[in-house]
Write a protein that holds these residues in place. Structure first.
Motif, PDB file in Angstrom:
ATOM      1  N   ALA A  43     -31.490 -10.756  25.405  1.00  0.00           N
ATOM      2  CA  ALA A  43     -30.538  -9.659  25.243  1.00  0.00           C
ATOM      3  C   ALA A  43     -30.494  -8.774  26.485  1.00  0.00           C
ATOM      4  N   TYR A  44     -31.620  -8.633  27.153  1.00  0.00           N
ATOM      5  CA  TYR A  44     -31.648  -7.830  28.378  1.00  0.00           C
ATOM      6  C   TYR A  44     -30.889  -8.514  29.513  1.00  0.00           C
ATOM      7  N   LEU A  45     -30.999  -9.851  29.580  1.00  0.00           N
ATOM      8  CA  LEU A  45     -30.346 -10.600  30.656  1.00  0.00           C
ATOM      9  C   LEU A  45     -28.899 -10.926  30.320  1.00  0.00           C
ATOM     10  N   ILE A  46     -28.584 -11.125  29.047  1.00  0.00           N
ATOM     11  CA  ILE A  46     -27.235 -11.505  28.617  1.00  0.00           C
ATOM     12  C   ILE A  46     -26.684 -10.368  27.770  1.00  0.00           C
ATOM     13  N   ARG A  47     -25.986  -9.443  28.375  1.00  0.00           N
ATOM     14  CA  ARG A  47     -25.550  -8.237  27.657  1.00  0.00           C
ATOM     15  C   ARG A  47     -24.302  -8.443  26.798  1.00  0.00           C
ATOM     16  N   PRO A  48     -23.278  -9.214  27.222  1.00  0.00           N
ATOM     17  CA  PRO A  48     -22.097  -9.406  26.347  1.00  0.00           C
ATOM     18  C   PRO A  48     -22.491 -10.100  25.049  1.00  0.00           C
ATOM     19  N   TRP A  49     -22.040  -9.598  23.928  1.00  0.00           N
ATOM     20  CA  TRP A  49     -22.543 -10.087  22.648  1.00  0.00           C
ATOM     21  C   TRP A  49     -22.157 -11.541  22.369  1.00  0.00           C
ATOM     22  N   ARG A  50     -20.988 -11.963  22.809  1.00  0.00           N
ATOM     23  CA  ARG A  50     -20.568 -13.340  22.534  1.00  0.00           C
ATOM     24  C   ARG A  50     -21.446 -14.343  23.280  1.00  0.00           C
ATOM     25  N   TRP A  51     -21.773 -14.064  24.503  1.00  0.00           N
ATOM     26  CA  TRP A  51     -22.617 -14.977  25.275  1.00  0.00           C
ATOM     27  C   TRP A  51     -24.041 -14.989  24.730  1.00  0.00           C
ATOM     28  N   LEU A  52     -24.506 -13.837  24.268  1.00  0.00           N
ATOM     29  CA  LEU A  52     -25.838 -13.783  23.659  1.00  0.00           C
ATOM     30  C   LEU A  52     -25.861 -14.589  22.359  1.00  0.00           C
ATOM     31  N   GLN A  53     -24.834 -14.442  21.546  1.00  0.00           N
ATOM     32  CA  GLN A  53     -24.729 -15.211  20.304  1.00  0.00           C
ATOM     33  C   GLN A  53     -24.739 -16.706  20.597  1.00  0.00           C
ATOM     34  N   PHE A  67     -32.856 -10.942  13.937  1.00  0.00           N
ATOM     35  CA  PHE A  67     -32.788  -9.590  14.505  1.00  0.00           C
ATOM     36  C   PHE A  67     -31.659  -9.441  15.521  1.00  0.00           C
ATOM     37  N   LEU A  68     -30.735 -10.401  15.533  1.00  0.00           N
ATOM     38  CA  LEU A  68     -29.718 -10.434  16.571  1.00  0.00           C
ATOM     39  C   LEU A  68     -28.816  -9.208  16.561  1.00  0.00           C
ATOM     40  N   GLN A  69     -28.509  -8.673  15.372  1.00  0.00           N
ATOM     41  CA  GLN A  69     -27.581  -7.546  15.309  1.00  0.00           C
ATOM     42  C   GLN A  69     -28.159  -6.247  15.854  1.00  0.00           C
ATOM     43  N   ASN A  70     -29.465  -6.223  16.120  1.00  0.00           N
ATOM     44  CA  ASN A  70     -30.010  -5.066  16.825  1.00  0.00           C
ATOM     45  C   ASN A  70     -29.369  -4.909  18.197  1.00  0.00           C
ATOM     46  N   PHE A  71     -28.836  -6.013  18.726  1.00  0.00           N
ATOM     47  CA  PHE A  71     -28.214  -5.996  20.055  1.00  0.00           C
ATOM     48  C   PHE A  71     -26.714  -6.274  19.980  1.00  0.00           C
ATOM     49  N   THR A  72     -26.303  -7.297  19.227  1.00  0.00           N
ATOM     50  CA  THR A  72     -24.869  -7.616  19.176  1.00  0.00           C
ATOM     51  C   THR A  72     -24.077  -6.566  18.408  1.00  0.00           C
ATOM     52  N   ALA A  73     -24.756  -5.793  17.551  1.00  0.00           N
ATOM     53  CA  ALA A  73     -24.084  -4.732  16.788  1.00  0.00           C
ATOM     54  C   ALA A  73     -24.643  -3.360  17.151  1.00  0.00           C
ATOM     55  N   ALA A  74     -25.165  -3.231  18.363  1.00  0.00           N
ATOM     56  CA  ALA A  74     -25.681  -1.931  18.804  1.00  0.00           C
ATOM     57  C   ALA A  74     -24.537  -0.924  18.915  1.00  0.00           C
ATOM     58  N   VAL A  75     -24.848   0.325  18.598  1.00  0.00           N
ATOM     59  CA  VAL A  75     -23.838   1.393  18.630  1.00  0.00           C
ATOM     60  C   VAL A  75     -24.037   2.216  19.903  1.00  0.00           C
ATOM     61  N   PRO A  76     -23.121   2.103  20.889  1.00  0.00           N
ATOM     62  CA  PRO A  76     -23.256   2.892  22.120  1.00  0.00           C
ATOM     63  C   PRO A  76     -22.750   4.322  21.903  1.00  0.00           C
ATOM     64  N   HIS A  77     -23.034   5.180  22.849  1.00  0.00           N
ATOM     65  CA  HIS A  77     -22.448   6.522  22.806  1.00  0.00           C
ATOM     66  C   HIS A  77     -20.931   6.398  22.903  1.00  0.00           C
ATOM     67  N   HIS A  78     -20.219   7.209  22.126  1.00  0.00           N
ATOM     68  CA  HIS A  78     -18.761   7.105  22.116  1.00  0.00           C
ATOM     69  C   HIS A  78     -18.155   8.457  21.755  1.00  0.00           C
ATOM     70  N   HIS A  79     -16.900   8.600  22.090  1.00  0.00           N
ATOM     71  CA  HIS A  79     -16.148   9.796  21.716  1.00  0.00           C
ATOM     72  C   HIS A  79     -14.676   9.435  21.623  1.00  0.00           C
ATOM     73  N   CYS A  80     -13.884  10.351  21.106  1.00  0.00           N
ATOM     74  CA  CYS A  80     -12.467  10.067  20.883  1.00  0.00           C
ATOM     75  C   CYS A  80     -11.730   9.867  22.202  1.00  0.00           C
ATOM     76  N   ARG A  81     -10.782   8.938  22.170  1.00  0.00           N
ATOM     77  CA  ARG A  81      -9.893   8.754  23.308  1.00  0.00           C
ATOM     78  C   ARG A  81      -8.835   9.855  23.307  1.00  0.00           C
ATOM     79  N   SER A  82      -8.436  10.281  24.486  1.00  0.00           N
ATOM     80  CA  SER A  82      -7.435  11.343  24.598  1.00  0.00           C
ATOM     81  C   SER A  82      -6.084  10.874  24.065  1.00  0.00           C
ATOM     82  N   PRO A  83      -5.281  11.777  23.510  1.00  0.00           N
ATOM     83  CA  PRO A  83      -3.943  11.392  23.041  1.00  0.00           C
ATOM     84  C   PRO A  83      -3.116  10.809  24.172  1.00  0.00           C
ATOM     85  N   ALA A  84      -2.244   9.901  23.810  1.00  0.00           N
ATOM     86  CA  ALA A  84      -1.434   9.230  24.826  1.00  0.00           C
ATOM     87  C   ALA A  84      -0.488  10.186  25.538  1.00  0.00           C
TER      88      ALA A  84
END
Length: 555
Positions: free
Chosen positions: A243-253, A36-53
């Motif tokens: 997953a709650y204590l180790i949020r960065p996905w690489r360290w959790l993996q 069930f690891l990808q429930n956290f390492t592949a979680a989809v956060p809220h996101h939106h487009c970056r402004s043009p450069a």
């Protein structure tokens, strides 16, 4: 005499069985983390487009206003995740103003992610959103494909090489490939190492269960099998906490992979199954292992009296018909084995399909993903307590069938709950998942008891392949929701009910000694049929003596 009589003479469920079972089930708990690891390492956060450069926020000091002017809102009032205005729409900053037919484009400059819950995931690192969102599901499918391949490979190897060798290798492979997944920085490398990690799932779970069952007397097999289920429950809770204590996905993996290198080191102490050794002519090594068991269980004198002749006599009646090589065709060769295999193919596929359909995407419930993970783990505790009780006092067949049918009804009922009642939907789904998890563990034990030792690992590996096919099919069934929202719950629920009905065609194995060979299983089935025919004939004679026609009685 059955081999279980020898284990009873050497202490039954003693210190050896307790320590042995604990050392095998501990890795199984962390194995659940990987599932069930990808429930956290592949979680989809809220996101939106970056402004043009070439655009700046200099026109306003309010970053929220700048976002409002450059990114449209979706129907829920949140920033649209995959589109932006080609030019800032400053008119939108005025109250009660809307813009119609403004030109929009995709997120050509990338995305801005919300890091408040997940500081990093593979979705953020490789932008697996919008047009690339299917790659996230592809990564999980590749992992499940590895589980599928592992079930076929390790199931066959374990019957030829023994249970211990594939288990030790699986620990090493998981530890190395899991750590490599966290180390390498490309998505393709991530998928390759996740595939290798998935392969070890079947190598660990199938061999651990077989070793526990084959070293356990009949009266302890039920509890041992259910403890395997609790180890998976513990693993889900460990994953939520880690997953709650180790949020960065690489360290959790890395955190859930490195312990398997420790398991690899102590696994060399674990003795091979003496059942398997005896059936493959290695009676001297089997006798040495049995003496170790006797010493640990405080029966040293009984162990010293063992000889190769005495040990072999416990399965001598099965010895002559043992073959040194087996193939998948053996699972369909005789009527009894063929019936077991066909029914279990349906059961494993359907159970896995419904289970992973519910458990692999926790964000769809709209609640905290950590809370849902804990809830999905905790619900297994009462469900498995009920399963343990019913398996001991009622039987395997009735327990598995009841849980599967109940889970199917719960899943189907969930489609009548509206989406705005997220708490009720989550609770109902958790109950269904608890039933499916309990039935899954019961099926593992039931399958191990149904197949003879000669082809037990081959049979478990084969039906496990069907379970992995169910896991692969689960995302496809979920995608049917784009055509009609009722199709996924109907699909998951109907297959679960079908599996419950298929279980009813299998024989009960509660308190029944394990069968060693295919021939012995056929004899047992024929003896059971002969006994049933004798009982029916006796009833017919009794009715005739009473002057009652059997035909009239039937009518």
């Amino acid at each position: 005499m059955a081999f279980t009589d020898l284990l009873d003479a050497l202490g039954g469920v003693g210190r050896f069985q307790l320590v042995y079972t604990a050392l095998l089930l501990l890795p199984c708990s962390l194995l659940a983390c990987h599932n069930f690891l990808q429930n956290f390492t592949a979680a989809v956060p809220h996101h939106h487009c970056r402004s043009p450069a070439n655009h700046t926020a200099a026109a306003t000091n309010d970053s929220g206003a700048w976002l409002r002017a450059t990114v449209p809102l979706d129907r829920l009032g949140s920033p649209e995740p995959c589109q932006r205005f080609t030019e800032p729409q400053w008119a939108l900053l005025s109250p009660n103003t809307s813009v119609h037919r403004a030109a929009m484009e995709g997120c050509r400059d990338g995305w801005v992610y919300d890091h408040s819950i997940f500081p990093s995931t593979i979705v953020m690192e490789w932008d697996l959103v919008c047009e690339a969102r299917t790659l996230r599901d592809l990564a999980q499918s590749i992992y499940m494909a590895g589980v599928l391949v592992g079930a076929a490979v390790f199931g066959s190897l374990a019957d030829r090489l023994g249970r211990k060798a594939p288990l030790v290798w699986s620990y090493l492979q998981l530890g190395v490939s899991g750590a490599a997944t966290a180390y390498f920085g490309s998505f393709s490398a991530y998928c390759v190492f996740r595939f290798l990690t998935g392969m070890t799932f079947s190598g660990i779970i199938l061999n651990s269960l077989s070793l526990v069952v084959e070293w356990m007397p009949a009266r302890g097999r039920t509890v041992a099998g259910v403890l395997l289920g609790y180890s998976f429950t513990l693993g889900q809770l460990i994953l939520a906490g880690a997953a709650y204590l180790i949020r960065p996905w690489r360290w959790l993996q890395l955190a859930v992979s490195v312990p398997f290198l420790i398991f690899f080191l102590y696994s060399w102490w674990l003795p091979e199954s003496s059942r398997w050794l005896l059936l493959h002519g290695k009676s001297q090594l089997a006798m040495q292992n049995l003496r170790r068991v006797a010493v640990m269980n405080g029966r040293k004198e009984e162990g010293e009296r063992l000889t190769k002749e005495v040990v072999s006599s416990y399965i001598q009646s099965e010895f002559a018909s043992v073959r040194t090589s087996n193939s998948v065709l053996d699972l369909f060769q005789t009527p009894a084995i063929r019936k077991v295999t066909c029914c279990l193919m349906v059961v494993w596929f359907s159970n896995s399909l419904a289970y992973y359909g519910l458990a692999m995407d926790l964000q769809k419930f709209g609640l905290s993903v950590y809370l849902v993970q804990v809830l999905f783990g905790v619900i297994d505790i009462p469900a498995m307590l009920v399963a343990t009780t019913t398996m001991i006092y009622v039987g395997r067949r009735a327990t598995v069938a009841s849980f599967l049918i109940l889970a199917g009804l719960m899943v189907i009922a969930n489609m009548f709950v509206t989406e705005d009642m997220q708490t009720l939907r989550t609770a109902q789904a958790a109950l269904g998942k608890g039933c499916l998890a309990s039935s899954f563990i019961c099926v593992y034990l039931f399958t191990g008891e149904l197949y003879p030792t000669e082809i037990r690992q081959l049979g478990m590996g084969f039906v496990s392949v069907n379970a992995r096919l169910g896991g692969l099919a689960a995302p496809l069934v979920t995608m049917l929701g784009e055509f009609s929202p009722v199709l996924p719950p109907v699909g998951f629920g109907a297959t679960s009910i079908l599996a419950g009905l298929a279980i009813c065609f299998l024989a009960e194995t509660r308190n029944v000694p394990l069968v060693e060979t295919i021939e012995a299983m056929e004899r047992r089935v024929k003896e059971g049929l002969s006994r049933k025919e004798a009982e029916e004939k006796g009833e017919e004679i009794s009715l005739q003596q009473l002057g009652v026609s059997p035909l009239k009685e039937t009518i």
